[in-house]
Structure formats: C-alpha cells, structure tokens
Enzyme design. Structure first.
Site, PDB file in Angstrom:
ATOM      1  N   GLY A  85     -53.494 -16.926  43.259  1.00 15.62           N
ATOM      2  CA  GLY A  85     -53.975 -17.626  42.077  1.00 15.62           C
ATOM      3  C   GLY A  85     -53.276 -18.949  41.932  1.00 15.62           C
ATOM      4  O   GLY A  85     -52.345 -19.247  42.679  1.00 15.62           O
ATOM      5  N   ARG A  86     -53.743 -19.748  40.998  1.00 15.74           N
ATOM      6  CA  ARG A  86     -53.043 -20.994  40.710  1.00 15.74           C
ATOM      7  C   ARG A  86     -53.264 -21.421  39.272  1.00 15.74           C
ATOM      8  O   ARG A  86     -54.241 -21.047  38.646  1.00 15.74           O
ATOM      9  CB  ARG A  86     -53.415 -22.102  41.687  1.00 15.74           C
ATOM     10  CG  ARG A  86     -54.889 -22.522  41.691  1.00 15.74           C
ATOM     11  CD  ARG A  86     -55.056 -23.851  42.419  1.00 15.74           C
ATOM     12  NE  ARG A  86     -54.796 -23.752  43.848  1.00 15.74           N
ATOM     13  CZ  ARG A  86     -54.088 -24.653  44.532  1.00 15.74           C
ATOM     14  NH1 ARG A  86     -53.565 -25.685  43.921  1.00 15.74           N
ATOM     15  NH2 ARG A  86     -53.921 -24.528  45.833  1.00 15.74           N
ATOM     16  N   GLY A  87     -52.290 -22.160  38.753  1.00 11.41           N
ATOM     17  CA  GLY A  87     -52.410 -22.733  37.427  1.00 11.41           C
ATOM     18  C   GLY A  87     -52.243 -24.226  37.540  1.00 11.41           C
ATOM     19  O   GLY A  87     -52.421 -24.787  38.627  1.00 11.41           O
ATOM     20  N   VAL A 125     -48.664 -22.573  42.301  1.00  7.27           N
ATOM     21  CA  VAL A 125     -49.530 -21.870  43.247  1.00  7.27           C
ATOM     22  C   VAL A 125     -48.844 -20.545  43.535  1.00  7.27           C
ATOM     23  O   VAL A 125     -47.622 -20.505  43.691  1.00  7.27           O
ATOM     24  CB  VAL A 125     -49.677 -22.647  44.579  1.00  7.27           C
ATOM     25  CG1 VAL A 125     -50.676 -21.954  45.494  1.00  7.27           C
ATOM     26  CG2 VAL A 125     -50.088 -24.077  44.330  1.00  7.27           C
ATOM     27  N   ASP A 143     -48.715 -17.039  25.662  1.00  5.56           N
ATOM     28  CA  ASP A 143     -49.869 -17.347  26.518  1.00  5.56           C
ATOM     29  C   ASP A 143     -50.527 -16.058  27.017  1.00  5.56           C
ATOM     30  O   ASP A 143     -50.898 -15.955  28.187  1.00  5.56           O
ATOM     31  CB  ASP A 143     -49.438 -18.246  27.686  1.00  5.56           C
ATOM     32  CG  ASP A 143     -50.609 -19.031  28.296  1.00  5.56           C
ATOM     33  OD1 ASP A 143     -51.689 -19.095  27.672  1.00  5.56           O
ATOM     34  OD2 ASP A 143     -50.431 -19.575  29.397  1.00  5.56           O
TER      35      ASP A 143
HETATM   36  P1  ADP Z   1     -49.450 -20.590  35.747  1.00  2.00           P
HETATM   37  O1  ADP Z   1     -48.247 -20.792  34.915  1.00  2.00           O
HETATM   38  O2  ADP Z   1     -49.713 -21.741  36.655  1.00  2.00           O
HETATM   39  O3  ADP Z   1     -50.654 -20.149  34.969  1.00  2.00           O
HETATM   40  P2  ADP Z   1     -49.197 -17.825  36.636  1.00  2.00           P
HETATM   41  O4  ADP Z   1     -47.857 -17.193  36.640  1.00  2.00           O
HETATM   42  O5  ADP Z   1     -50.119 -17.438  35.532  1.00  2.00           O
HETATM   43  O6  ADP Z   1     -49.027 -19.399  36.733  1.00  2.00           O
HETATM   44  O7  ADP Z   1     -49.903 -17.530  38.032  1.00  2.00           O
HETATM   45  C1  ADP Z   1     -51.195 -18.064  38.299  1.00  2.00           C
HETATM   46  C2  ADP Z   1     -52.094 -16.944  38.794  1.00  2.00           C
HETATM   47  O8  ADP Z   1     -51.544 -16.385  40.005  1.00  2.00           O
HETATM   48  C3  ADP Z   1     -52.217 -15.748  37.852  1.00  2.00           C
HETATM   49  O9  ADP Z   1     -53.218 -15.956  36.883  1.00  2.00           O
HETATM   50  C4  ADP Z   1     -52.574 -14.633  38.827  1.00  2.00           C
HETATM   51  O10 ADP Z   1     -53.934 -14.666  39.169  1.00  2.00           O
HETATM   52  C5  ADP Z   1     -51.738 -14.990  40.059  1.00  2.00           C
HETATM   53  N1  ADP Z   1     -50.440 -14.300  40.017  1.00  2.00           N
HETATM   54  C6  ADP Z   1     -49.334 -14.689  39.339  1.00  2.00           C
HETATM   55  N2  ADP Z   1     -48.307 -13.820  39.508  1.00  2.00           N
HETATM   56  C7  ADP Z   1     -48.768 -12.844  40.313  1.00  2.00           C
HETATM   57  C8  ADP Z   1     -48.188 -11.631  40.841  1.00  2.00           C
HETATM   58  N3  ADP Z   1     -46.939 -11.285  40.568  1.00  2.00           N
HETATM   59  N4  ADP Z   1     -48.960 -10.836  41.622  1.00  2.00           N
HETATM   60  C9  ADP Z   1     -50.236 -11.203  41.905  1.00  2.00           C
HETATM   61  N5  ADP Z   1     -50.837 -12.314  41.427  1.00  2.00           N
HETATM   62  C10 ADP Z   1     -50.126 -13.139  40.648  1.00  2.00           C
HETATM   63 MG    MG Z   2     -51.110 -18.347  33.984  1.00  4.53          MG
END
Ligand code: ADP
Ligand code: MG
Length: 326
Positions: A37-39, A43, A155
């Site tokens: 995933g990414r925000g 990444v 969030d």
């Molecule tokens: P951001 O702060 O950029 O939103 P996140 O921590 O929410 O970052 O991570 C972005 C995305 O990555 C999440 O919405 C999820 O889909 C995936 N992700 C994050 N952490 C994990 C994890 N521990 N295991 C699997 N997928 C993850």
């Molecule tokens: Mg997020």
C-alpha cells in the site's frame, strides 16, 4: 528562545526506546517486490527477514516532506507503536532503520489487507453483521488500550484497519499512527487532521481534540462496515463537512435492511455532536450489540434475526424463549 530542533507539535512524543539501525536494511531483508500500500509520504512493501525467513511489512517514510524536516513526526509514530506493543490489535513494530532520506519501520505483516476492500465489496465478500461484531470488538479493544494510555489515533478509517487474513476473515490490526497524539500534560490539541469523511465535528469547528474524536470515527467506520455506505460523504468536501457538522445521518430501514436495531443504537451512541456525550471505548465494549445476553442457550443469539434483538439490556432476568431457535 525555543530551539527549533527540539520543538515539537503539541501532543507529540519523540522519546523512543527502539534502537535505530544505520546498517543497510537490504543486508538483513529481501524486498519481495509486492507493494502492500501507499499513502502521501509512505510506501509499504513486503519483505523477508533473511535470518528468520519471516515475512514483514516495511514502511518507508520520507524524512523530508514539502521541504520540511519530519523526523520528529516519524519518531512520534514509533513512540506510539512502542507504547501499544502489549496490545495484539495494534500492529507490532519489529525494527527501525534509518538512511539519509528515509526511516524504515519493519512491521508485522497484516496479509489480509485493508478492511476497506470488504466495506466496498458486493454480497459475497462483504462483511456480515456477525463479522462486524467480532471485528468491532477487536478495534475497540485496541482503541480502549490506546485511550487508557492517553493516546488518540486521529486517523481511524477502513484504510488504516487491516486484517491478518482476508479469507477466512482474520483478526484486526490497527496501523498508521502518523497523526496520533498523546493527550498527556497538554492543555489542548487543536489541529485540522484526518480524512474528511471520518473527521469529527469538533475538528471542523476547531475545538479541542480528545479520545472522543476517535470514537466518532469508530461510529463512521461501523456504519461503513455494516452498510457499505459512507454516512457523511457528499458530492464535495464542503457538502461532507456540512453533513458532519449537522450530523446529517441516514438511519432508514432501507439503508439498514437486515441489520439489527442494536447495531443502529450502537452507531447512534457514537455519532453524537457533543464529544462529552459520545460513548467511550469502554462503554462501547459493554454495549448490548457486542454482548449478546448471557443465557443457557448461547446458540440462540444468532445475529441472523436482528429484529429479535431490540430488547433493552435491563431485561436480563426475563426468559428469552422468543429468541430460541430450537
Ligand atoms: P500512510 O501514513 O502513508 O497512510 P499507512 O501506515 O497507512 O501509511 O500504510 C499505507 C498502506 O499500506 C495501508 O493503508 C495498508 O494498505 C498498507 N500497510 C500498512 N502497514 C501494513 C502492514 N503492517 N501490513 C500490511 N499492509 C500494510
Ligand atoms: Mg494510512
């Protein structure tokens, strides 16, 4: 004069215990390509720890964002993860690496992905009310733990609630503590944070943030998990914000077809404008929707008969013959 290097935003914790490794991440881990995933600034990729063969999720966070040094924000995220390591529903932090440009969080991998996918899915993949009850308990368990430690997530939304497995539906892992704040020793935190659809009215009116702010988001989250619809979403940001500040929510039979009235009652206890009148995480955990009445016929509490679950919790002593399936 405050030293800008140690200055932090209100409620941020930057004292961490995890050792930050400076040796190359790729010496100890193999990146296996798949992006999880990414925000905006991160990444997340699958990786395998060479020494153990175990799979993790590596979250790559840029230290500079829009020209600003955000190292403190990342330390805050790490500090919050550390503070919640005893709770199974908060994602576990394994290790931290730092390069010139990035900090890498090596996290427990939640292989089932975001609950977002089941929230927008059609019948086959969508959650049943029974699923939502089990998952809501886990989310509340995690959030109650955070709140007992004076941490607010700020969030909570389907993209930040992951599953350990998708089929069968596994357990919850709460992720993304990038906006989290500690309510310790601070008078007030007032910031515009979070995601429009999930943001509480007090944030829009620039009133103080509290643990109740998360509870509003849990109300929205539960609504979405049960109905597949986002309760406040309008055609524009302005319209969404207006819907929120007016608490303009559709609780019609149509939207909640086949869903118990206890579930609706639960959501109504959270989508309350006044944060002081909103249910707390502990109160939610005790709500009758999540606590089928203790009774000898435990199988009689099937949630496939939502219309039978309208009885108030005060009638505990009454026999439940009407709910028996036998
Ligand atoms: P951001 O702060 O950029 O939103 P996140 O921590 O929410 O970052 O991570 C972005 C995305 O990555 C999440 O919405 C999820 O889909 C995936 N992700 C994050 N952490 C994990 C994890 N521990 N295991 C699997 N997928 C993850
Ligand atoms: Mg997020």
């Amino acid at each position: 004069m405050p030293d800008p290097a140690t200055m932090s935003k209100k409620g941020m914790v930057t004292k961490i215990h995890t050792r930050i490794r400076a040796d190359p991440f790729t010496a100890s881990y193999d990146l296996v390509g798949k992006e999880l995933g990414r925000g905006k600034f991160a990444v997340v990729k699958t990786c395998i720890e060479k020494a153990s063969g175990k799979q993790y999720a590596a979250k790559f966070l840029r230290k500079r964002r829009k020209g600003a040094d955000c190292r403190m924000d990342i330390l805050n995220e790490i500090a919050v993860l550390e503070s919640a390591k005893a709770n199974p529903y908060v994602v576990a932090l394994h290790e931290v690496y730092e390069t010139n440009t990035e900090i890498i969080l090596v996290l427990e991998c939640a292989a089932g992905g975001e609950i977002f996918d089941q929230c927008v899915a059609d019948n086959d993949d969508a959650f049943t009310e029974k699923d939502v009850i089990r998952l809501a308990k886990q989310i509340l368990n995690g959030v109650a733990f955070l709140h007992r430690n004076n941490v607010v997530h700020l969030d909570l939304k389907p993209q930040n609630i992951l599953l350990t497995s998708a089929r069968p539906i596994g357990d919850i892992r709460i992720v993304d503590f990038g906006l989290s704040r500690c309510m310790d020793n601070i008078t007030e935190v007032r910031e515009i944070l979070g995601t429009p659809e999930y943001v509480a009215p007090e944030i829009l009116s620039y009133e103080p943030i509290s643990t109740a702010t998360d509870m509003w988001s849990i109300g929205v989250l539960t609504y979405v998990m049960l109905t597949g619809e986002s309760p406040f979403q309008g055609d524009s940001k302005q319209e969404t914000f207006l819907n929120i500040s007016q608490v303009n929510v559709d609780y019609s039979q149509d939207t909640f077809e086949g869903i118990s009235s206890l579930a609706v009652d639960f959501i109504k206890s959270l989508l309350v404008k006044n944060p002081r009148k909103r249910a707390t995480a502990e109160e939610c955990l005790n709500h009758p929707w999540l606590n089928p009445l203790p009774h000898s016929h435990s199988h009689s509490h099937s949630h496939s008969h939502p219309h039978l679950h309208t009885r108030p919790a005060s009638s505990l002593d009454e026999p439940e013959t009407s709910q028996s399936e036998s």
